[in-house]
Design a protein around this motif. Structure first.
Motif, PDB file in Angstrom:
ATOM      1  N   ALA A 236       0.672  -1.064  -0.196  1.00 32.88           N
ATOM      2  CA  ALA A 236      -0.095   0.133   0.156  1.00 32.88           C
ATOM      3  C   ALA A 236       0.861   1.222   0.086  1.00 32.88           C
ATOM      4  O   ALA A 236       0.617   2.022  -0.713  1.00 32.88           O
ATOM      5  N   LEU A 237       2.155   1.256   0.782  1.00 29.60           N
ATOM      6  CA  LEU A 237       2.688   2.322   0.967  1.00 29.60           C
ATOM      7  C   LEU A 237       3.276   2.863  -0.441  1.00 29.60           C
ATOM      8  O   LEU A 237       3.466   3.789  -1.113  1.00 29.60           O
ATOM      9  N   MET A 238       3.759   1.689  -1.054  1.00 32.40           N
ATOM     10  CA  MET A 238       4.557   1.783  -2.326  1.00 32.40           C
ATOM     11  C   MET A 238       3.411   2.411  -3.549  1.00 32.40           C
ATOM     12  O   MET A 238       4.100   3.180  -4.282  1.00 32.40           O
ATOM     13  N   LEU A 239       2.210   1.833  -3.681  1.00 30.96           N
ATOM     14  CA  LEU A 239       1.372   2.336  -4.468  1.00 30.96           C
ATOM     15  C   LEU A 239       0.981   3.678  -4.279  1.00 30.96           C
ATOM     16  O   LEU A 239       0.748   4.576  -5.227  1.00 30.96           O
ATOM     17  N   LEU A 240       0.809   4.109  -2.904  1.00 29.42           N
ATOM     18  CA  LEU A 240       0.503   5.190  -2.551  1.00 29.42           C
ATOM     19  C   LEU A 240       1.322   6.500  -2.719  1.00 29.42           C
ATOM     20  O   LEU A 240       1.109   7.638  -3.345  1.00 29.42           O
ATOM     21  N   THR A 241       2.638   6.111  -2.699  1.00 25.95           N
ATOM     22  CA  THR A 241       3.808   6.993  -2.883  1.00 25.95           C
ATOM     23  C   THR A 241       4.122   7.138  -4.304  1.00 25.95           C
ATOM     24  O   THR A 241       4.249   8.064  -4.880  1.00 25.95           O
ATOM     25  N   ASP A 242       4.057   5.948  -5.092  1.00 24.14           N
ATOM     26  CA  ASP A 242       4.326   6.020  -6.564  1.00 24.14           C
ATOM     27  C   ASP A 242       3.213   6.786  -7.414  1.00 24.14           C
ATOM     28  O   ASP A 242       3.477   7.184  -8.413  1.00 24.14           O
ATOM     29  N   ALA A 243       2.132   6.583  -6.645  1.00 24.62           N
ATOM     30  CA  ALA A 243       0.985   7.370  -7.224  1.00 24.62           C
ATOM     31  C   ALA A 243       1.123   8.892  -7.629  1.00 24.62           C
ATOM     32  O   ALA A 243       0.708   9.572  -8.643  1.00 24.62           O
ATOM     33  N   ARG A 244       2.090   9.491  -6.985  1.00 24.12           N
ATOM     34  CA  ARG A 244       2.341  10.945  -7.025  1.00 24.12           C
ATOM     35  C   ARG A 244       3.555  11.084  -8.136  1.00 24.12           C
ATOM     36  O   ARG A 244       3.877  12.462  -8.290  1.00 24.12           O
ATOM     37  N   ARG A 245       4.087   9.825  -8.718  1.00 26.03           N
ATOM     38  CA  ARG A 245       5.283  10.321  -9.453  1.00 26.03           C
ATOM     39  C   ARG A 245       5.158  11.204 -10.579  1.00 26.03           C
ATOM     40  O   ARG A 245       6.305  12.016 -10.809  1.00 26.03           O
ATOM     41  N   GLY A 246       3.924  11.024 -11.215  1.00 25.95           N
ATOM     42  CA  GLY A 246       3.716  11.985 -12.517  1.00 25.95           C
ATOM     43  C   GLY A 246       3.744  13.510 -12.313  1.00 25.95           C
ATOM     44  O   GLY A 246       3.903  14.341 -13.034  1.00 25.95           O
ATOM     45  N   ALA A 247       3.522  13.916 -10.847  1.00 24.37           N
ATOM     46  CA  ALA A 247       3.527  15.364 -10.558  1.00 24.37           C
ATOM     47  C   ALA A 247       4.747  15.737  -9.748  1.00 24.37           C
ATOM     48  O   ALA A 247       4.824  16.868  -9.380  1.00 24.37           O
ATOM     49  N   VAL A 292       1.678   2.225   9.212  1.00 23.30           N
ATOM     50  CA  VAL A 292       1.630   3.564   9.768  1.00 23.30           C
ATOM     51  C   VAL A 292       2.144   4.444   8.505  1.00 23.30           C
ATOM     52  O   VAL A 292       1.463   5.479   8.125  1.00 23.30           O
ATOM     53  N   GLN A 293       2.954   4.062   7.933  1.00 23.69           N
ATOM     54  CA  GLN A 293       3.751   5.007   6.856  1.00 23.69           C
ATOM     55  C   GLN A 293       2.838   5.026   5.842  1.00 23.69           C
ATOM     56  O   GLN A 293       2.214   6.030   5.094  1.00 23.69           O
ATOM     57  N   ALA A 294       1.991   3.901   5.428  1.00 19.32           N
ATOM     58  CA  ALA A 294       1.061   3.825   4.207  1.00 19.32           C
ATOM     59  C   ALA A 294      -0.179   4.546   4.805  1.00 19.32           C
ATOM     60  O   ALA A 294      -0.783   5.163   3.857  1.00 19.32           O
ATOM     61  N   ALA A 295      -0.644   4.610   5.952  1.00 16.91           N
ATOM     62  CA  ALA A 295      -1.738   5.371   6.639  1.00 16.91           C
ATOM     63  C   ALA A 295      -1.461   6.765   6.244  1.00 16.91           C
ATOM     64  O   ALA A 295      -2.279   7.611   5.917  1.00 16.91           O
ATOM     65  N   ILE A 296      -0.222   7.219   6.481  1.00 22.03           N
ATOM     66  CA  ILE A 296       0.047   8.915   6.292  1.00 22.03           C
ATOM     67  C   ILE A 296      -0.089   9.004   4.893  1.00 22.03           C
ATOM     68  O   ILE A 296      -0.511  10.022   4.411  1.00 22.03           O
ATOM     69  N   ALA A 297       0.485   8.191   3.952  1.00 24.24           N
ATOM     70  CA  ALA A 297       0.497   8.414   2.627  1.00 24.24           C
ATOM     71  C   ALA A 297      -0.987   8.414   1.933  1.00 24.24           C
ATOM     72  O   ALA A 297      -1.450   9.135   1.144  1.00 24.24           O
ATOM     73  N   ALA A 298      -1.665   7.777   2.602  1.00 20.62           N
ATOM     74  CA  ALA A 298      -3.227   7.616   2.463  1.00 20.62           C
ATOM     75  C   ALA A 298      -4.014   8.750   2.551  1.00 20.62           C
ATOM     76  O   ALA A 298      -4.639   9.419   2.086  1.00 20.62           O
ATOM     77  N   ILE A 299      -3.343   9.687   3.787  1.00 21.03           N
ATOM     78  CA  ILE A 299      -4.087  10.884   4.310  1.00 21.03           C
ATOM     79  C   ILE A 299      -3.768  12.132   3.209  1.00 21.03           C
ATOM     80  O   ILE A 299      -4.459  12.810   2.676  1.00 21.03           O
TER      81      ILE A 299
END
Length: 415
Positions: A236-247, A292-299
């Motif tokens: 989840a952390l990887m997906l949420l973090t990588d989702a911002r790559r294009g910006a 926990v890191q994934a939860a932060i990225a989700a916010i």
């Protein structure tokens, strides 16, 4: 498995399955790995010309086994034939079928544990995981870590020699060992991802090949261990973090900070998947650092704008994370969250504490965060100096351009 799948992608998917099949029958992991590489090369040359076999996995195992036997029969191997022959179990002509005790997934999981064995150094764990489980060639791994191919070849060779010397067997760790060993596996995948997300050096900020490979391996691990909260949290952390790559970069390749990113350019499908994963896990098992890191990225992912970000919740989660897994990088991130909630001086106090910690080496990051918080406080000359210090220390050119641009902007504003 489908003939519509690109050849390179299929071979990478099959690599750990084929290597696992061989490694389960021989104690010589290095010879097995070499044999698999030769089989993959043969497939990449023959299949496009002669057509794909009906059972690609079985074809690869058969060819790899022949290469393995050929190697053992070679002049150099002949000197140790008795040892090797004793170690090599009788191969089945129907090797394409998984054994009753282990399936394809089990083999891949065992390989991950083997490549991330504590006897190996972290760089060796990374390299061997990408080679044996990821199916990347030595040249590809060398390019990803920006080292000469010969250097990477030596690193992989030493890793395989170390496995042979320590007598690591091809089996799952015991139940007692497994939590610690799984933690190492997750850390290796996390390192691969973070290097791809923000390259420590070089002309580009992202290494999409590394992040994609880390996510692919994390998906495999999650498929094998769907009930493990930290495995789910890491994916989840990887997906949420990588989702911002294009910006994260502008047209010039310079870094764009989170607050200034065009959120329409985020990968919202990845964000939805990441949020669904972490939402299904939190509260069902004991929370770990990746969750926990994934939860932060989700916010961050859920916030429609920078102003909508729930910094109070993020600060609370960083405190939880620091309790679970205390480290200076967590506290540096917490400083930013504290500044957003309680003002810049609260964040600067945390930064000062991090700086006093013995053995802390966060390169340019302390100066970069201090510059941001000093600017928030109105101390523009101090912020400008901090940005310039950070720019001098970073080896990442996109980060350097961004920091120099910040310093130049403040210089114009204070003239």
């Amino acid at each position: 498995m489908t003939d519509r799948q690109p050849l390179g992608e299929l071979l990478r998917d099959l690599t750990p399955q084929v290597l696992g099949a061989l490694a389960g029958r021989s104690t010589d992991f290095a010879a097995c790995e070499d044999a698999v590489q030769e089989a993959l090369l043969a497939a990449s040359m023959q299949w496009p010309a002669d057509g794909w076999p009906e059972n690609p996995r079985g074809w690869l195992i058969t060819v790899a086994e022949r290469r393995l036997h050929d190697a053992f029969r070679s002049e150099s191997a002949r000197r140790n034939r008795e040892t090797h022959e004793a170690a090599l179990a009788v191969s089945s002509p129907h090797a394409e079928e998984p054994s009753e005790e282990t399936g394809h997934g089990d083999d891949t999981l065992i390989l991950l544990f083997m490549c991330c064995h504590p006897a190996l150094s972290p760089p060796s764990q990374l390299a061997l995981t990408l080679r044996a489980v990821g199916g990347l060639t030595t040249a590809e791994i060398a390019r990803e870590f920006m080292v000469p191919e010969s250097t990477m070849a030596q690193r992989i060779s030493r890793a395989k020699s170390r496995i042979r010397a320590t007598g690591v067997s091809f089996r799952l760790p015991s139940e007692a060992e497994r939590p610690d060993r799984l933690r190492v596996v997750l850390h290796v995948l996390y390192l691969v991802f973070t290097e791809g997300h923000t390259s420590t050096a070089g002309p580009v900020l992202h290494r999409a090949d590394l992040t994609s490979e880390a996510i692919r391996l994390a998906r495999i691990l999650h498929r094998l261990l769907p009930d493990d909260g930290e495995v789910t949290g890491l994916l989840a952390l990887m997906l949420l973090t990588d989702a911002r790559r294009g910006a994260r970069t502008d047209a010039s390749g310079a870094l764009v900070p989170l607050a200034d990113q065009d959120r329409a350019a985020w990968d919202h499908a990845a964000i939805e998947e990441g949020i669904a994963l972490i939402s299904a896990t939190l509260g069902t098992v004991a929370a770990g650092p990746y969750q926990v890191q994934a939860a932060i990225a989700a916010i961050h992912g859920e916030a429609r704008s920078a102003a909508d970000t729930d910094w109070t919740q993020i600060l609370l989660l960083y405190r939880v994370l620091d309790d679970l897994s205390p480290n200076p990088m967590t506290r540096l991130n917490m400083a930013v969250a504290a500044a957003m909630v309680d003002g810049p001086y609260a964040g600067l106090a945390i930064v000062a504490g991090v700086e006093q910690e013995e053995g802390v080496d966060l390169s340019h990051r302390i100066d970069a965060v201090r510059g941001h918080l000093l600017e928030m406080s109105g101390d523009l000359p101090g912020a400008r100096t901090a940005y310039r210090l950070a720019a001098q220390k970073t080896m990442s050119m996109p980060e350097q351009r961004y920091l120099e641009r910040q310093a130049a902007r403040l210089e114009r504003e204070t003239e």
